[in-house]
Design a protein around this motif. Structure first.
Motif, PDB file in Angstrom:
ATOM      1  N   ASN A 178      14.643  -7.035 -18.445  1.00 31.71           N
ATOM      2  CA  ASN A 178      12.745  -7.130 -17.947  1.00 31.71           C
ATOM      3  C   ASN A 178      12.940  -5.739 -17.518  1.00 31.71           C
ATOM      4  O   ASN A 178      11.309  -5.647 -17.402  1.00 31.71           O
ATOM      5  N   ILE A 179      13.429  -4.863 -16.739  1.00 36.53           N
ATOM      6  CA  ILE A 179      12.892  -3.743 -16.183  1.00 36.53           C
ATOM      7  C   ILE A 179      14.597  -3.072 -16.256  1.00 36.53           C
ATOM      8  O   ILE A 179      15.582  -3.461 -16.652  1.00 36.53           O
ATOM      9  N   THR A 180      14.082  -2.112 -16.990  1.00 37.30           N
ATOM     10  CA  THR A 180      15.010  -0.231 -16.104  1.00 37.30           C
ATOM     11  C   THR A 180      14.751   0.282 -16.365  1.00 37.30           C
ATOM     12  O   THR A 180      14.011   1.157 -16.247  1.00 37.30           O
ATOM     13  N   LEU A 181      15.309   0.551 -14.861  1.00 34.78           N
ATOM     14  CA  LEU A 181      15.614   2.033 -13.728  1.00 34.78           C
ATOM     15  C   LEU A 181      15.892   3.256 -14.184  1.00 34.78           C
ATOM     16  O   LEU A 181      17.085   3.588 -15.207  1.00 34.78           O
ATOM     17  N   ASP A 182      15.219   4.561 -13.852  1.00 33.69           N
ATOM     18  CA  ASP A 182      16.362   6.040 -14.354  1.00 33.69           C
ATOM     19  C   ASP A 182      16.893   5.902 -13.552  1.00 33.69           C
ATOM     20  O   ASP A 182      17.469   4.850 -12.540  1.00 33.69           O
ATOM     21  N   ASN A 183      19.134   6.067 -14.037  1.00 37.11           N
ATOM     22  CA  ASN A 183      19.967   5.944 -13.362  1.00 37.11           C
ATOM     23  C   ASN A 183      19.529   6.302 -11.577  1.00 37.11           C
ATOM     24  O   ASN A 183      18.623   7.727 -11.531  1.00 37.11           O
ATOM     25  N   ASN A 184      20.390   6.209 -10.759  1.00 34.49           N
ATOM     26  CA  ASN A 184      20.024   6.509  -9.055  1.00 34.49           C
ATOM     27  C   ASN A 184      18.167   6.410  -8.911  1.00 34.49           C
ATOM     28  O   ASN A 184      18.684   7.040  -7.438  1.00 34.49           O
ATOM     29  N   THR A 185      17.994   5.853  -8.776  1.00 32.64           N
ATOM     30  CA  THR A 185      15.923   5.403  -8.568  1.00 32.64           C
ATOM     31  C   THR A 185      16.531   4.487  -7.106  1.00 32.64           C
ATOM     32  O   THR A 185      17.013   3.679  -6.953  1.00 32.64           O
ATOM     33  N   PRO A 186      15.285   4.927  -6.050  1.00 32.97           N
ATOM     34  CA  PRO A 186      16.147   4.640  -5.133  1.00 32.97           C
ATOM     35  C   PRO A 186      15.645   3.853  -4.759  1.00 32.97           C
ATOM     36  O   PRO A 186      14.367   3.818  -5.260  1.00 32.97           O
ATOM     37  N   PHE A 187      15.359   2.593  -4.221  1.00 34.15           N
ATOM     38  CA  PHE A 187      15.308   0.844  -3.694  1.00 34.15           C
ATOM     39  C   PHE A 187      15.617   0.969  -2.065  1.00 34.15           C
ATOM     40  O   PHE A 187      15.918   0.345  -1.562  1.00 34.15           O
ATOM     41  N   LEU A 188      13.838  -0.257  -1.977  1.00 34.74           N
ATOM     42  CA  LEU A 188      13.976  -0.638  -0.697  1.00 34.74           C
ATOM     43  C   LEU A 188      13.092  -2.012  -0.944  1.00 34.74           C
ATOM     44  O   LEU A 188      12.046  -2.403  -1.871  1.00 34.74           O
ATOM     45  N   ALA A 235       0.945  -0.958   0.345  1.00 37.63           N
ATOM     46  CA  ALA A 235      -0.280   0.193   0.089  1.00 37.63           C
ATOM     47  C   ALA A 235       1.115   1.107   0.083  1.00 37.63           C
ATOM     48  O   ALA A 235       1.921   1.238   0.732  1.00 37.63           O
ATOM     49  N   SER A 236       0.200   2.043  -0.967  1.00 37.05           N
ATOM     50  CA  SER A 236       1.304   3.396  -1.332  1.00 37.05           C
ATOM     51  C   SER A 236       0.088   5.202  -1.139  1.00 37.05           C
ATOM     52  O   SER A 236      -1.186   4.697  -1.340  1.00 37.05           O
ATOM     53  N   LYS A 237       0.843   5.901  -0.171  1.00 33.96           N
ATOM     54  CA  LYS A 237       0.255   6.869  -0.031  1.00 33.96           C
ATOM     55  C   LYS A 237      -0.096   7.224  -1.794  1.00 33.96           C
ATOM     56  O   LYS A 237      -1.051   8.740  -2.114  1.00 33.96           O
ATOM     57  N   TRP A 238       1.346   6.897  -2.397  1.00 31.80           N
ATOM     58  CA  TRP A 238       1.541   7.746  -3.994  1.00 31.80           C
ATOM     59  C   TRP A 238       1.451   7.158  -5.185  1.00 31.80           C
ATOM     60  O   TRP A 238       1.089   5.344  -4.568  1.00 31.80           O
ATOM     61  N   GLU A 239       0.990   7.100  -5.786  1.00 34.84           N
ATOM     62  CA  GLU A 239       0.488   5.968  -7.304  1.00 34.84           C
ATOM     63  C   GLU A 239       1.227   5.146  -7.328  1.00 34.84           C
ATOM     64  O   GLU A 239       2.635   5.486  -7.119  1.00 34.84           O
ATOM     65  N   ILE A 240       1.128   3.948  -7.289  1.00 36.20           N
ATOM     66  CA  ILE A 240       1.639   2.598  -7.585  1.00 36.20           C
ATOM     67  C   ILE A 240       1.387   2.675  -9.642  1.00 36.20           C
ATOM     68  O   ILE A 240       0.713   2.243  -9.799  1.00 36.20           O
ATOM     69  N   VAL A 241       2.952   2.876 -10.435  1.00 36.58           N
ATOM     70  CA  VAL A 241       2.746   2.941 -11.727  1.00 36.58           C
ATOM     71  C   VAL A 241       2.885   1.425 -12.160  1.00 36.58           C
ATOM     72  O   VAL A 241       3.193   1.520 -13.413  1.00 36.58           O
ATOM     73  N   GLN A 242       3.831   1.051 -11.460  1.00 40.76           N
ATOM     74  CA  GLN A 242       4.225  -0.043 -12.081  1.00 40.76           C
ATOM     75  C   GLN A 242       4.249  -1.661 -10.795  1.00 40.76           C
ATOM     76  O   GLN A 242       4.885  -0.940 -10.734  1.00 40.76           O
ATOM     77  N   GLN A 243       3.879  -2.988 -11.757  1.00 36.17           N
ATOM     78  CA  GLN A 243       4.392  -3.536 -11.163  1.00 36.17           C
ATOM     79  C   GLN A 243       4.829  -4.940 -11.136  1.00 36.17           C
ATOM     80  O   GLN A 243       4.791  -5.069 -12.587  1.00 36.17           O
ATOM     81  N   TRP A 244       6.352  -5.136 -10.574  1.00 35.67           N
ATOM     82  CA  TRP A 244       6.036  -6.237 -11.484  1.00 35.67           C
ATOM     83  C   TRP A 244       6.289  -8.212 -10.867  1.00 35.67           C
ATOM     84  O   TRP A 244       6.342  -8.366  -9.625  1.00 35.67           O
ATOM     85  N   THR A 245       6.040  -8.667 -11.641  1.00 33.67           N
ATOM     86  CA  THR A 245       4.806 -10.242 -11.224  1.00 33.67           C
ATOM     87  C   THR A 245       5.903 -11.723 -10.740  1.00 33.67           C
ATOM     88  O   THR A 245       4.861 -13.150 -10.856  1.00 33.67           O
ATOM     89  N   SER A 246       6.790 -11.626 -11.492  1.00 31.30           N
ATOM     90  CA  SER A 246       7.474 -12.524 -12.479  1.00 31.30           C
ATOM     91  C   SER A 246       8.559 -13.273 -10.680  1.00 31.30           C
ATOM     92  O   SER A 246       9.328 -13.724 -11.225  1.00 31.30           O
ATOM     93  N   LEU A 247       8.868 -12.156  -9.825  1.00 29.98           N
ATOM     94  CA  LEU A 247       9.504 -13.327  -8.933  1.00 29.98           C
ATOM     95  C   LEU A 247       8.949 -13.599  -7.387  1.00 29.98           C
ATOM     96  O   LEU A 247       7.520 -13.360  -7.626  1.00 29.98           O
ATOM     97  N   TYR A 248       9.156 -15.061  -7.286  1.00 28.76           N
ATOM     98  CA  TYR A 248       8.218 -15.678  -6.157  1.00 28.76           C
ATOM     99  C   TYR A 248       8.412 -15.329  -4.493  1.00 28.76           C
ATOM    100  O   TYR A 248      10.107 -14.504  -4.581  1.00 28.76           O
ATOM    101  N   ARG A 249       7.521 -15.062  -4.375  1.00 31.99           N
ATOM    102  CA  ARG A 249       7.297 -14.835  -2.670  1.00 31.99           C
ATOM    103  C   ARG A 249       7.812 -12.929  -3.073  1.00 31.99           C
ATOM    104  O   ARG A 249       8.568 -12.671  -2.197  1.00 31.99           O
ATOM    105  N   GLN A 250       7.882 -12.494  -3.491  1.00 28.54           N
ATOM    106  CA  GLN A 250       8.209 -10.428  -3.920  1.00 28.54           C
ATOM    107  C   GLN A 250       8.075 -10.107  -4.764  1.00 28.54           C
ATOM    108  O   GLN A 250       8.218 -10.424  -6.093  1.00 28.54           O
ATOM    109  N   PHE A 251       7.787  -8.972  -4.137  1.00 29.06           N
ATOM    110  CA  PHE A 251       6.396  -8.347  -5.296  1.00 29.06           C
ATOM    111  C   PHE A 251       7.379  -6.948  -5.637  1.00 29.06           C
ATOM    112  O   PHE A 251       6.873  -5.498  -3.752  1.00 29.06           O
ATOM    113  N   PRO A 252       7.202  -5.766  -6.383  1.00 32.58           N
ATOM    114  CA  PRO A 252       8.271  -5.451  -6.642  1.00 32.58           C
ATOM    115  C   PRO A 252       7.567  -4.374  -7.588  1.00 32.58           C
ATOM    116  O   PRO A 252       6.344  -4.754  -8.302  1.00 32.58           O
TER     117      PRO A 252
END
Length: 575
Positions: free
Chosen positions: A355-365, A289-306
């Motif tokens: 399968n995924i390309t992030l903008d350079n220096n996109t923060p991730f958690l 859940a996020s206060k801000w819009e979830i604009v993309q999802q990846w469903t290929s990882l097992y038991r992990q949801f980016p």
């Protein structure tokens, strides 16, 4: 103090506060050992030739509430499991009287025999009983394999309801590994410790409110079998979530909990004041859940949801958040595969294509109930990118944008010096750290973090945050884990902050050409799969040729950094 013993020595340690050599200490049970220093009472074993686990060192200290013991061995193992063959037991002569208790070794009458792997203790008092770890307030860290473990035992406990655990101020300590007959101390010696009454520095509770309103608050929480659906527990979750006021939430064990239902709860409990309210997405048992819009999802990882979260314009970038719930219990290989899969996902995300390309220096958690109760390699992979199953997931590489390791945030309890995130007295295991927050420290700074256990909070603090004493124990066997992050000032994903370059041929054998978009000053670095720099070159040019003939065949990361800090990376396969 360090004591080295010959085979037939007898040692009694009497710690006298008048001498100024106080041995009490403020120890935090979190699997990090920097608070154990050489001034504490230390027993070093004699040199031995043993197969398997050899206990090398024993340290002891105390505060007002706990006896603390740290053991150090020659190899890594799991104290409460048999991943490496062991039968390690801790024996305490708690009344310092060899004629009472169980005659475990000359000079010892053991009142307490802790069978770590068997999850119980012999209580050799009158009457004899077997007691569980909860009755002793036993705490152990880490929960994964290690060559060091720290142990806390409650000083005020009465395990059988009759006999106090520590009737004397002095006790004797013995550790045995019956798998190979290792002992510390050896037969003919005893090791005694006297509690020190010197007060330790007072514990300062954590203020659970945000220090800065612009910080991004992440909450990770295992809801225990669809806890939000349970009418008897939902009020406890409401109190907790209102007090935490998170911006992003990762929920686990929500298999039968609908995303729309969670959204309705959050919109009621924590209204955002926006037209849409909370954005909520679900994959399997994970709900994000996020206060801000979830604009993309990846469903290929097992038991992990980016998911990619579109942060407001007041932030310089979007945010990648992965909500994880790795396989439980003895499924070490499954957890390792899942860690490998995430490492491969991030390596892919940092580079163009795939399968995924992030903008350079996109923060991730990355956060969640990771169930890390076996081999420490799983955590190592999540932080370093050291992929184990290279055939399935490719060759590993450093995961952060600056090609360094990710950071594991050491989230500690708000009201006691402990780092555990799970506790279930009925399951036998001591409390442990199962829930983690891991992040890119190149892009993010953890400003505050904590684990909330309301049962440990005094009345005035509960009232301050509108919490109830039994909120966390009623809601789940896991505790909510929270961290506040700021985005580092030097970041931005504007296209002008990227080095435009290409490399060829790839795969390459002897020489590699690097073409740059514009003339400039650049530093070029080549990293191997362990993150070690194997080649560095500084150029002022628009192109260059690298001689890579001496590099072993394998996978490498090429980092190209402009003098103004703009960076681009490429994957290279050396034939």
């Amino acid at each position: 103090m360090v004591f080295r013993c010959n085979y037939f020595c007898f040692i009694v340690l009497v710690l006298c506060t008048i001498s100024g050599f106080s041995q009490s200490a403020a120890i935090t049970i979190d699997g990090i050992f920097d608070d154990w220093n050489s001034s504490l009472t230390t027993y070093t074993d004699t040199t031995e030739s043993l197969s398997g686990i050899d206990i090398l060192e024993l340290q002891v200290t105390n505060d007002e509430d706990f006896l603390f013991i740290k053991i150090k061995a020659n190899i890594e193992f799991d104290l409460t499991d048999d991943l490496v063959t062991q039968q390690i037991r801790l024996f305490l002569d708690t009344d310092n009287n060899a004629t009472t208790g169980f005659d475990i070794q000359d000079g010892y009458g053991s009142e307490v025999g802790i069978m770590f792997k068997d999850l119980f203790a012999h209580y050799n008092v009158n009457p004899y009983s077997q007691v569980n770890f909860a009755s002793m307030r036993l705490r152990i860290a880490p929960t994964v394999t290690s060559n060091e473990f720290e142990i806390a035992i409650g000083r005020a406990q009465v395990p059988d309801g009759i006999n106090p655990l520590f009737p004397s101020q002095t006790l004797k300590i013995l550790i045995k590994n019956d798998a190979n007959a290792d002992k510390i101390p050896n037969t003919g010696s005893t090791f005694s410790y006297t509690f020190d009454a010197t007060p330790v520095p007072p514990f300062i509770p954590t203020d659970i409110t945000k220090a800065n309103s612009s910080d991004i608050r992440l909450l990770t929480y295992n809801t225990l079998f669809n806890g939000l659906n349970d009418g008897d527990r939902v009020d406890n979750f409401e109190s907790i979530l209102k007090a935490m006021s998170p911006d992003i939430i990762g929920l686990n064990e929500c298999w039968n909990t609908a995303a729309s239902y969670v959204k309705s709860l959050l919109d009621l409990w924590l209204p955002t004041g926006t037209a849409n309210g909370w954005y909520v997405a679900k994959l399997g048992g994970q709900i994000t859940a996020s206060k801000w819009e979830i604009v993309q999802q990846w469903t290929s990882l097992y038991r992990q949801f980016p998911v990619l979260i579109d942060l407001p314009n007041s932030y310089p970038t979007d945010l990648l958040f992965t909500n994880a719930h790795l396989s439980c219990c003895g499924a070490d290989q499954d957890r390792q595969d899942q860690a490998d899969q995430y490492a491969a996902f991030i390596i892919d995300a940092k580079l163009p294509g795939g399968n995924i390309t992030l903008d350079n220096n996109t923060p991730f958690l990355y956060s969640g109930d990771l169930n890390l109760v076996g081999y420490a390699q799983q955590l190592t992979t999540l932080k370093t990118g050291d992929i184990q199953n290279t055939a399935a997931f490719g060759i590993g590489a450093p995961l952060d944008w600056d090609d360094s390791d990710l950071t594991e945030e050491n989230c500690l309890q708000t009201d006691l010096r402990m780092g555990y995130t799970w506790r279930s007295n009925g399951e036998g295991y001591p409390p442990g750290k199962l829930d983690y927050i891991i992040f890119s420290d190149y892009t993010l700074t953890a400003e505050k973090s904590f684990v909330l256990q309301t049962e440990m909070m005094p009345t005035d603090r509960l009232s301050l945050y509108n919490l109830n004493l039994l909120d966390t124990s009623s809601a789940s066997d896991h505790f909510p884990v929270v961290a506040d992050f700021s985005i580092n000032d030097n970041l931005g994903t504007d296209e002008h902050n990227l080095v435009e370059s290409s490399i060829f041929p790839n795969p390459a054998n002897e020489r590699l050409t690097i073409d740059l978009n514009t003339f400039g000053t650049y530093q070029i670095q080549v990293f191997n799969t362990l993150g070690k720099t194997v080649f560095t070159k500084r150029i002022s040019a628009q192109s260059t040729v690298l001689d890579i003939n001496a590099l072993p065949a394998g996978f490498y990361i090429i980092s190209i950094q402009h003098v103004e800090g703009y960076t681009e990376t490429h994957k290279l396969i050396k034939k």
